[in-house]
Design an enzyme around this catalytic site. Sequence first.
Site, PDB file in Angstrom:
ATOM      1  N   ASP A 208      53.091 -15.769  15.703  1.00  0.00           N
ATOM      2  CA  ASP A 208      53.161 -16.790  16.762  1.00  0.00           C
ATOM      3  C   ASP A 208      52.131 -16.502  17.861  1.00  0.00           C
ATOM      4  O   ASP A 208      51.436 -17.409  18.329  1.00  0.00           O
ATOM      5  CB  ASP A 208      54.580 -16.831  17.345  1.00  0.00           C
ATOM      6  CG  ASP A 208      54.692 -17.929  18.386  1.00  0.00           C
ATOM      7  OD1 ASP A 208      54.658 -19.109  17.998  1.00  0.00           O
ATOM      8  OD2 ASP A 208      54.769 -17.611  19.590  1.00  0.00           O
TER       9      ASP A 208
ATOM     10  N   LYS B  44      48.529 -18.421  19.246  1.00  0.00           N
ATOM     11  CA  LYS B  44      48.102 -18.695  20.630  1.00  0.00           C
ATOM     12  C   LYS B  44      46.689 -18.152  20.870  1.00  0.00           C
ATOM     13  O   LYS B  44      45.854 -18.818  21.493  1.00  0.00           O
ATOM     14  CB  LYS B  44      49.080 -18.042  21.619  1.00  0.00           C
ATOM     15  CG  LYS B  44      50.479 -18.623  21.523  1.00  0.00           C
ATOM     16  CD  LYS B  44      51.441 -17.923  22.458  1.00  0.00           C
ATOM     17  CE  LYS B  44      52.858 -18.362  22.166  1.00  0.00           C
ATOM     18  NZ  LYS B  44      53.870 -17.777  23.002  1.00  0.00           N
TER      19      LYS B  44
HETATM   20  N1  LIG Z   1      60.926 -22.164  22.711  1.00  0.00           N
HETATM   21  C1  LIG Z   1      59.835 -21.820  23.351  1.00  0.00           C
HETATM   22  O1  LIG Z   1      59.838 -21.000  24.259  1.00  0.00           O
HETATM   23  C2  LIG Z   1      58.530 -22.432  22.968  1.00  0.00           C
HETATM   24  C3  LIG Z   1      58.395 -23.199  21.840  1.00  0.00           C
HETATM   25  N2  LIG Z   1      57.207 -23.739  21.519  1.00  0.00           N
HETATM   26  C4  LIG Z   1      57.084 -24.533  20.308  1.00  0.00           C
HETATM   27  O2  LIG Z   1      57.948 -25.664  20.368  1.00  0.00           O
HETATM   28  C5  LIG Z   1      58.248 -26.079  19.050  1.00  0.00           C
HETATM   29  C6  LIG Z   1      59.731 -26.383  18.944  1.00  0.00           C
HETATM   30  O3  LIG Z   1      60.461 -25.193  19.095  1.00  0.00           O
HETATM   31  P1  LIG Z   1      62.053 -25.247  19.028  1.00  0.00           P
HETATM   32  O4  LIG Z   1      62.538 -26.496  19.673  1.00  0.00           O
HETATM   33  O5  LIG Z   1      62.530 -23.945  19.498  1.00  0.00           O
HETATM   34  O6  LIG Z   1      62.288 -25.358  17.439  1.00  0.00           O
HETATM   35  P2  LIG Z   1      63.611 -25.861  16.680  1.00  0.00           P
HETATM   36  O7  LIG Z   1      63.614 -25.187  15.358  1.00  0.00           O
HETATM   37  O8  LIG Z   1      64.786 -25.740  17.578  1.00  0.00           O
HETATM   38  O9  LIG Z   1      63.334 -27.417  16.454  1.00  0.00           O
HETATM   39  C7  LIG Z   1      62.357 -27.894  15.591  1.00  0.00           C
HETATM   40  C8  LIG Z   1      62.627 -29.377  15.366  1.00  0.00           C
HETATM   41  O10 LIG Z   1      61.565 -29.891  14.578  1.00  0.00           O
HETATM   42  C9  LIG Z   1      62.119 -30.671  13.519  1.00  0.00           C
HETATM   43  N3  LIG Z   1      61.179 -30.744  12.412  1.00  0.00           N
HETATM   44  C10 LIG Z   1      60.909 -29.840  11.442  1.00  0.00           C
HETATM   45  N4  LIG Z   1      59.968 -30.312  10.607  1.00  0.00           N
HETATM   46  C11 LIG Z   1      59.631 -31.534  11.077  1.00  0.00           C
HETATM   47  C12 LIG Z   1      58.717 -32.535  10.652  1.00  0.00           C
HETATM   48  N5  LIG Z   1      57.952 -32.367   9.573  1.00  0.00           N
HETATM   49  N6  LIG Z   1      58.612 -33.679  11.367  1.00  0.00           N
HETATM   50  C13 LIG Z   1      59.389 -33.866  12.471  1.00  0.00           C
HETATM   51  N7  LIG Z   1      60.277 -32.955  12.917  1.00  0.00           N
HETATM   52  C14 LIG Z   1      60.385 -31.809  12.230  1.00  0.00           C
HETATM   53  C15 LIG Z   1      63.404 -29.958  13.166  1.00  0.00           C
HETATM   54  O11 LIG Z   1      64.226 -30.830  12.424  1.00  0.00           O
HETATM   55  P3  LIG Z   1      65.731 -30.455  11.980  1.00  0.00           P
HETATM   56  O12 LIG Z   1      66.545 -30.611  13.234  1.00  0.00           O
HETATM   57  O13 LIG Z   1      66.028 -31.481  10.946  1.00  0.00           O
HETATM   58  O14 LIG Z   1      65.677 -29.043  11.466  1.00  0.00           O
HETATM   59  C16 LIG Z   1      63.909 -29.664  14.588  1.00  0.00           C
HETATM   60  O15 LIG Z   1      64.538 -30.791  15.112  1.00  0.00           O
HETATM   61  C17 LIG Z   1      57.772 -24.957  18.112  1.00  0.00           C
HETATM   62  O16 LIG Z   1      56.568 -25.347  17.503  1.00  0.00           O
HETATM   63  C18 LIG Z   1      57.531 -23.786  19.056  1.00  0.00           C
HETATM   64  O17 LIG Z   1      56.516 -22.925  18.623  1.00  0.00           O
HETATM   65  C19 LIG Z   1      56.097 -23.595  22.296  1.00  0.00           C
HETATM   66  C20 LIG Z   1      56.156 -22.866  23.449  1.00  0.00           C
HETATM   67  C21 LIG Z   1      57.373 -22.173  23.854  1.00  0.00           C
HETATM   68  N1  LIG Z   2      58.306 -17.830  20.480  1.00  0.00           N
HETATM   69  C1  LIG Z   2      57.361 -18.008  21.537  1.00  0.00           C
HETATM   70  C2  LIG Z   2      57.722 -19.214  22.344  1.00  0.00           C
HETATM   71  C3  LIG Z   2      56.566 -19.792  23.000  1.00  0.00           C
HETATM   72  O1  LIG Z   2      55.537 -20.089  22.423  1.00  0.00           O
HETATM   73  C4  LIG Z   2      57.314 -16.787  22.435  1.00  0.00           C
HETATM   74  O2  LIG Z   2      58.189 -15.937  22.286  1.00  0.00           O
HETATM   75  O3  LIG Z   2      56.405 -16.675  23.246  1.00  0.00           O
END
Ligand SMILES: NC(=O)C1=CN([C@@H]2O[C@H](COP(=O)(O)OP(=O)(O)OC[C@H]3O[C@@H](n4cnc5c(N)ncnc54)[C@H](OP(=O)(O)O)[C@@H]3O)[C@@H](O)[C@H]2O)C=CC1
Ligand SMILES: N[C@@H](CC=O)C(=O)O
Length: 375
Positions: free
Chosen positions: A234, A238
């Site tokens: 991950d 970045k």
């Molecule tokens: N949490 C953090 O601190 C940070 C997160 N991020 C990024 O944010 C993103 C989301 O993270 P997070 O919310 O924790 O992840 P989750 O696993 O909680 O949620 C991912 C969502 O994406 C959906 N999904 C999966 N495949 C697809 C697709 N092909 N098309 C549309 N939707 C899809 C999943 O569906 P389903 O519900 O059906 O499984 C789920 O609803 C990640 O890419 C992460 O790297 C970036 C910065 C910080």
């Molecule tokens: N999994 C990531 C979330 C943000 O990108 C982290 O731990 O920094």
Amino acid sequence: MKNLPVFLMGSGGVGRQLLQHIVSCRSLHAKQGVHLRVVGVCDSKSLVVVADVLTAELDDSFLLEVCRVKSNGSSLQTLANSGVCQVFSGPEVIRKVIDIGRLGKSTGLAFVDCSASAETIGVLNQVVDFGCCVVLANKKPLTVQMEDYDKLVSHPRRLRHESTVGAGLPVIASLNRIISSGDPVNRIIGSLSGTLGYVMSEVEDGTPFSQVVNAAKSHGYTEPDPRDDLGGMDVARKALILARLLGRRLNLDNMKIESLYPEEMGPDVMPLEDFLVNGLPLLDQKIEDRIKQASANGNVLRYVCLIDDARCEVGIQEVPKDSALGRLRGSDNVVEIYSRCYEKQPLVIQGAGAGNDTTAAGVLADILDIQDLFP
Ligand SMILES: NC(=O)C1=CN([C@@H]2O[C@H](COP(=O)(O)OP(=O)(O)OC[C@H]3O[C@@H](n4cnc5c(N)ncnc54)[C@H](OP(=O)(O)O)[C@@H]3O)[C@@H](O)[C@H]2O)C=CC1
Ligand SMILES: N[C@@H](CC=O)C(=O)O
């Protein structure tokens, strides 16, 4: 009132928090003369969308219902009887999403990718071609092979991805400002994983590694599979996003990436539940020993990202306790950018670097930022 249509891909932790932010900011946005009109939401299997994407919207009570349904672990399909939207599942989803994208040019539609999937790149590249805007929290579309990347970034003013690096911290915006002023950036060093920052500082304070990783997952810091964080992938994404912004034509396979777990605990070998329950405790002692060794040297361990003219790499380093990296606590990130203008004293950006709240706030700020493109 300026009307900004939004389509959300991914309704996990970040996507749901974004919907909640949108709803709770209604009066603030109204004062700013903007209204975010959410026309559809999809997850990995289903899509809920208004019947008329050009004029209608999913109202706030429905958006909160989406959040409730998804946080209970139910499918968006359960909203089929609500009578306020159309619901699609299976292969129909992509076709319908692309149809929605075709309306982008006339409406200024923003496609917001809060999924954690590499598969969205196909849709994103098509909707960018149609004239839509793209806002990403998902790093994967920016770390695919160069050809797809080049396509996605070919309309830079219609792309925002602040939350892909440092969650809500203004890392991308700051770097873009430096780059566009012609100030050459020659080095970026930082701690860019909220999870690994939290893990290192909590283990330093005496909590077992396995316990800390599970806590990081429940705080929403980790990727859906925490091995994405612990394996360095991950944070490598970045680093690659930053390096590509600097014009480096690199791929993930060109990078040196250090993993905190052995290959036999990888996702192809060990199911996630097994890793969390049985795999992690086997790593406790080794990580604790490394941290104690660093402490005996007067140092701490940090998972460091380094980009310069010759390198783009991520891995564990012993750093002095009393350095910018060494002083980091919890899920905070720090990034130091060195350039001609910031030669001896780098530009330093520091603060919360993970978590659904700050990440979704960064995404929301990006969506509002593109409104200037549409009179
Ligand atoms: N949490 C953090 O601190 C940070 C997160 N991020 C990024 O944010 C993103 C989301 O993270 P997070 O919310 O924790 O992840 P989750 O696993 O909680 O949620 C991912 C969502 O994406 C959906 N999904 C999966 N495949 C697809 C697709 N092909 N098309 C549309 N939707 C899809 C999943 O569906 P389903 O519900 O059906 O499984 C789920 O609803 C990640 O890419 C992460 O790297 C970036 C910065 C910080
Ligand atoms: N999994 C990531 C979330 C943000 O990108 C982290 O731990 O920094």
